[in-house]
Design a protein around this motif. Structure first.
Motif, PDB file in Angstrom:
ATOM      1  N   LYS A 185       1.063  -1.073   0.175  1.00 44.19           N
ATOM      2  CA  LYS A 185      -0.512   0.336  -0.130  1.00 44.19           C
ATOM      3  C   LYS A 185       0.436   1.621   0.245  1.00 44.19           C
ATOM      4  CE  LYS A 185      -4.172  -2.003   2.255  1.00 44.19           C
ATOM      5  NZ  LYS A 185      -4.706  -1.999   3.404  1.00 44.19           N
ATOM      6  N   VAL A 186       2.427   1.000   0.694  1.00 46.08           N
ATOM      7  CA  VAL A 186       2.240   2.343   0.833  1.00 46.08           C
ATOM      8  C   VAL A 186       3.427   2.649  -0.588  1.00 46.08           C
ATOM      9  CG1 VAL A 186       4.685   2.964   1.722  1.00 46.08           C
ATOM     10  CG2 VAL A 186       2.931   2.152   2.964  1.00 46.08           C
ATOM     11  N   ASN A 187       3.918   1.061  -1.208  1.00 47.83           N
ATOM     12  CA  ASN A 187       4.329   1.939  -2.266  1.00 47.83           C
ATOM     13  C   ASN A 187       3.718   1.828  -3.568  1.00 47.83           C
ATOM     14  OD1 ASN A 187       7.177   0.653  -1.443  1.00 47.83           O
ATOM     15  ND2 ASN A 187       6.998  -1.506  -1.962  1.00 47.83           N
ATOM     16  N   LEU A 188       2.544   2.204  -3.815  1.00 49.69           N
ATOM     17  CA  LEU A 188       1.478   2.525  -4.138  1.00 49.69           C
ATOM     18  C   LEU A 188       1.245   3.899  -4.262  1.00 49.69           C
ATOM     19  CD1 LEU A 188      -1.274   2.138  -6.754  1.00 49.69           C
ATOM     20  CD2 LEU A 188      -2.435   1.423  -4.622  1.00 49.69           C
ATOM     21  N   TYR A 189       1.339   3.859  -3.195  1.00 51.33           N
ATOM     22  CA  TYR A 189       0.234   5.572  -2.097  1.00 51.33           C
ATOM     23  C   TYR A 189       2.524   6.788  -2.877  1.00 51.33           C
ATOM     24  CZ  TYR A 189      -3.728   4.719  -0.513  1.00 51.33           C
ATOM     25  OH  TYR A 189      -5.017   4.101  -0.630  1.00 51.33           O
ATOM     26  N   SER A 190       2.975   6.650  -2.516  1.00 47.85           N
ATOM     27  CA  SER A 190       4.582   6.475  -3.252  1.00 47.85           C
ATOM     28  C   SER A 190       4.383   6.673  -4.871  1.00 47.85           C
ATOM     29  CB  SER A 190       5.381   5.670  -2.254  1.00 47.85           C
ATOM     30  OG  SER A 190       6.654   6.992  -3.030  1.00 47.85           O
ATOM     31  N   GLU A 191       4.100   6.089  -5.435  1.00 50.30           N
ATOM     32  CA  GLU A 191       4.143   5.988  -6.846  1.00 50.30           C
ATOM     33  C   GLU A 191       3.235   7.394  -7.708  1.00 50.30           C
ATOM     34  OE1 GLU A 191       6.124   4.739 -10.319  1.00 50.30           O
ATOM     35  OE2 GLU A 191       6.767   4.101  -7.971  1.00 50.30           O
ATOM     36  N   CYS A 192       2.065   7.060  -6.946  1.00 54.77           N
ATOM     37  CA  CYS A 192       0.994   8.476  -6.697  1.00 54.77           C
ATOM     38  C   CYS A 192       1.630   9.476  -6.283  1.00 54.77           C
ATOM     39  CB  CYS A 192      -0.088   8.464  -6.292  1.00 54.77           C
ATOM     40  SG  CYS A 192      -1.138   6.492  -6.854  1.00 54.77           S
ATOM     41  N   TYR A 193       2.798   9.806  -5.683  1.00 50.55           N
ATOM     42  CA  TYR A 193       2.731  10.545  -5.210  1.00 50.55           C
ATOM     43  C   TYR A 193       4.544  10.942  -6.194  1.00 50.55           C
ATOM     44  CZ  TYR A 193       6.305  14.142  -3.332  1.00 50.55           C
ATOM     45  OH  TYR A 193       7.229  15.336  -3.001  1.00 50.55           O
ATOM     46  N   ASN A 194       4.868  10.436  -6.927  1.00 52.60           N
ATOM     47  CA  ASN A 194       6.073   9.980  -8.385  1.00 52.60           C
ATOM     48  C   ASN A 194       5.048  10.631  -9.096  1.00 52.60           C
ATOM     49  OD1 ASN A 194       7.803   9.191  -6.076  1.00 52.60           O
ATOM     50  ND2 ASN A 194       7.614   7.173  -6.493  1.00 52.60           N
ATOM     51  N   LEU A 195       4.010  10.574  -9.566  1.00 48.97           N
ATOM     52  CA  LEU A 195       4.101  10.552 -11.425  1.00 48.97           C
ATOM     53  C   LEU A 195       3.300  12.398 -11.025  1.00 48.97           C
ATOM     54  CD1 LEU A 195       2.351  10.074 -13.351  1.00 48.97           C
ATOM     55  CD2 LEU A 195       0.068   9.622 -12.013  1.00 48.97           C
ATOM     56  N   VAL A 196       2.664  12.379  -9.493  1.00 51.81           N
ATOM     57  CA  VAL A 196       1.801  13.922  -9.298  1.00 51.81           C
ATOM     58  C   VAL A 196       3.458  15.227  -9.913  1.00 51.81           C
ATOM     59  CG1 VAL A 196       1.145  15.256  -7.939  1.00 51.81           C
ATOM     60  CG2 VAL A 196      -0.103  13.197  -8.022  1.00 51.81           C
ATOM     61  N   CYS A 197       4.606  14.272  -8.918  1.00 53.71           N
ATOM     62  CA  CYS A 197       5.469  15.275  -9.376  1.00 53.71           C
ATOM     63  C   CYS A 197       6.305  14.955 -10.475  1.00 53.71           C
ATOM     64  CB  CYS A 197       6.509  14.846  -8.320  1.00 53.71           C
ATOM     65  SG  CYS A 197       6.848  14.930  -6.534  1.00 53.71           S
ATOM     66  N   ALA A 198       6.212  14.559 -11.208  1.00 59.16           N
ATOM     67  CA  ALA A 198       6.488  13.570 -12.996  1.00 59.16           C
ATOM     68  C   ALA A 198       5.650  14.956 -13.763  1.00 59.16           C
ATOM     69  CB  ALA A 198       6.807  13.152 -13.286  1.00 59.16           C
ATOM     70  N   VAL A 199       4.444  14.682 -13.142  1.00 58.95           N
ATOM     71  CA  VAL A 199       3.670  15.560 -13.966  1.00 58.95           C
ATOM     72  C   VAL A 199       4.093  17.225 -13.679  1.00 58.95           C
ATOM     73  CG1 VAL A 199       1.504  16.373 -14.369  1.00 58.95           C
ATOM     74  CG2 VAL A 199       1.834  13.602 -14.387  1.00 58.95           C
ATOM     75  N   LEU A 200       4.546  17.582 -12.712  1.00 55.36           N
ATOM     76  CA  LEU A 200       4.933  19.955 -12.016  1.00 55.36           C
ATOM     77  C   LEU A 200       5.835  19.906 -12.791  1.00 55.36           C
ATOM     78  CD1 LEU A 200       3.134  19.027  -8.553  1.00 55.36           C
ATOM     79  CD2 LEU A 200       2.512  20.474 -10.033  1.00 55.36           C
ATOM     80  N   ASP A 201       6.515  18.466 -12.796  1.00 55.09           N
ATOM     81  CA  ASP A 201       7.976  18.757 -13.641  1.00 55.09           C
ATOM     82  C   ASP A 201       7.993  18.944 -14.740  1.00 55.09           C
ATOM     83  OD1 ASP A 201       9.061  18.733 -11.237  1.00 55.09           O
ATOM     84  OD2 ASP A 201       9.777  16.744 -11.351  1.00 55.09           O
ATOM     85  N   LEU A 202       7.058  18.695 -15.782  1.00 50.01           N
ATOM     86  CA  LEU A 202       7.136  18.690 -16.843  1.00 50.01           C
ATOM     87  C   LEU A 202       6.009  19.612 -17.821  1.00 50.01           C
ATOM     88  CD1 LEU A 202       6.981  17.350 -19.749  1.00 50.01           C
ATOM     89  CD2 LEU A 202       4.987  16.247 -19.492  1.00 50.01           C
TER      90      LEU A 202
END
Length: 424
Positions: free
Chosen positions: A389-406
């Motif tokens: 579960k933690v890994n799932l939410y961590s990857e969701c956070y990574n996705l948000v940061c990647a889109v913000l950087d783009l």
């Protein structure tokens, strides 16, 4: 009377302890109003506006007044007091007027771009910090669930031990797991308080004000897609170098005018004077015109010539830097899109992993209750479920940061490229 006093005290306490619910957009607005770096950029922008509006002042005439009085000491026969007063007006016309106005205008545009980039940097950091807080909230929630399961298991094992159907080792192991989960939860809460305090400082919220953060990762887990039409945006990094190049080209033109262009100076002076102690007065005016043609620029070893070549090299260097920045931006776009796609794929896989881990835990718990699995196996399955579960939410956070950087890379408005409702 006492009851009324207690009621009033409770109302006042409730007002002071009222939780302030904020969205990410509200946090950004507050940060832009209170952030110190933004305020400093605003001061610099005001200065550039003032310079732009007064850039014509190189032709502003200089006006001066003068007066004098003299007397011989000691006095001699026939000496008289000398008195005079005058006023003069002088101005210079040169080709640098055009370059001064153009330079001030371009400098203002450059400062405006710098201000806009400072605003985007603050917004980017606030949005990332907001989502990081949401991620840590999810970690706390999951750890609370993990602690509840550990406590429930400890209580069940203790009850079985008291009935004489379970050995003491399993009870102690369950108790250790429960205490470890409690310590982990306290650590997460302490770290969370630090995150919120730093976030409040960045956004300008009161440190003692309870904050509630609105949002979760469920929409992201449900599926997303990305707006891939990025050609309509202008990269801030490219725009920054383009503006630097424009400033350098204006400076090159100004240097050429300084080296080769003539200037004309016009002046008028008026004098009112007396040489006989004020008995008789004379007055008169003088009009003057002069032209100056610089010749130093014709000599290749002169300071002006060296400055001209240096400015040319600056322009050529920025042209190369601009081309390199354009290529680097395109490469970064592709890299960011690949990273985002990888995150979306990982979310789909991790979502399935959570479902499998939940099924494994449920089956292991049932088998443990029937005595066909040991406590260590159950604890491992519980740890695996929490980790998934933690890994799932961590990857969701990574996705948000990647889109913000783009979005920051291409110059898009934040929060516009990630679209909910697609399929990972």
């Amino acid at each position: 009377m006492k009851r009324c006093f207690l009621l009033a005290a409770w109302v006042v306490l409730a007002c002071f302890c009222q939780v302030h619910a904020i969205t990410v957009d509200q946090a950004v607005d507050s940060a832009l109003k209170n952030n110190i770096s933004i305020k400093k950029s605003e001061f610099e922008l005001d200065n550039s506006i003032r310079n732009k509006n007064t850039s014509w002042n190189s032709i502003s005439p200089s006006l001066s007044a003068n007066g004098s009085w003299s007397k011989a000491v000691p006095e001699k026969d026939g000496s008289r007091e000398n008195m005079s007063a005058g006023v003069s007006l002088r101005t210079t016309f040169g080709t640098n007027l055009f370059t001064n106005i153009k330079s001030a205008s371009v400098a203002y545009e450059q400062q405006q771009l710098t201000y806009d980039m400072a605003v985007r940097t603050v917004e980017l950091n606030v949005r990332k910090a907001y989502w990081n807080i949401l991620f840590n909230k999810e970690k706390i929630r999951l750890q609370e669930q993990n602690l509840a399961m550990a406590r429930s298991q400890y209580e069940k094992n203790l009850a079985k031990y008291q009935r004489g159907v379970l050995n003491q080792v399993d009870v102690l192991s369950a108790q250790i797991s429960m205490q470890s989960a409690e310590l982990t939860l306290e650590t997460l809460k302490t770290d969370f308080e630090s995150l919120v305090a730093n976030f409040a400082l960045t956004c300008g919220f009161d440190q003692g004000e309870p904050l509630e953060f609105d949002g979760d990762f469920e929409d992201i887990i449900g599926g997303t897609r990305i707006d891939e039409d990025l050609d309509e945006f202008d990269s801030p990094g490219v725009k920054k170098i383009e503006k630097q190049l424009e400033v350098a080209r204006v400076a090159l033109t100004a240097q050429r005018f300084s080296n080769y262009s003539p200037s004309v100076t016009a002046g008028y002076s008026y004098t009112y004077s007396s040489n006989d102690g004020g008995e008789n007065w004379n007055d008169g005016g003088t009009l003057s015109l002069s032209a100056t043609i610089p010749l130093d620029g014709l000599m290749p070893w002169s300071t002006g010539s060296n400055s001209l070549h240096k400015t040319k090299n600056t322009v050529e260097s920025l042209e190369l830097e601009l081309e390199n920045e354009k290529r680097a931006t395109e490469i970064s776009k592709v890299s960011s899109m690949n990273r985002i796609q990888q995150c979306r794929t990982n979310i789909a896989v991790l979502k399935s992993s959570v479902e499998l881990a939940q099924t494994n835990y449920d089956m292991t718990l049932e088998a443990y209750n029937h005595g066909t699995r040991d406590l260590l196996t159950l604890e491992n399955s519980q740890t695996g479920l929490l980790s998934s579960k933690v890994n799932l939410y961590s990857e969701c956070y990574n996705l948000v940061c990647a889109v913000l950087d783009l979005e920051n890379l291409v110059g898009a408005d934040f929060g516009t490229l990630l679209i909910y409702g697609g399929e990972n």
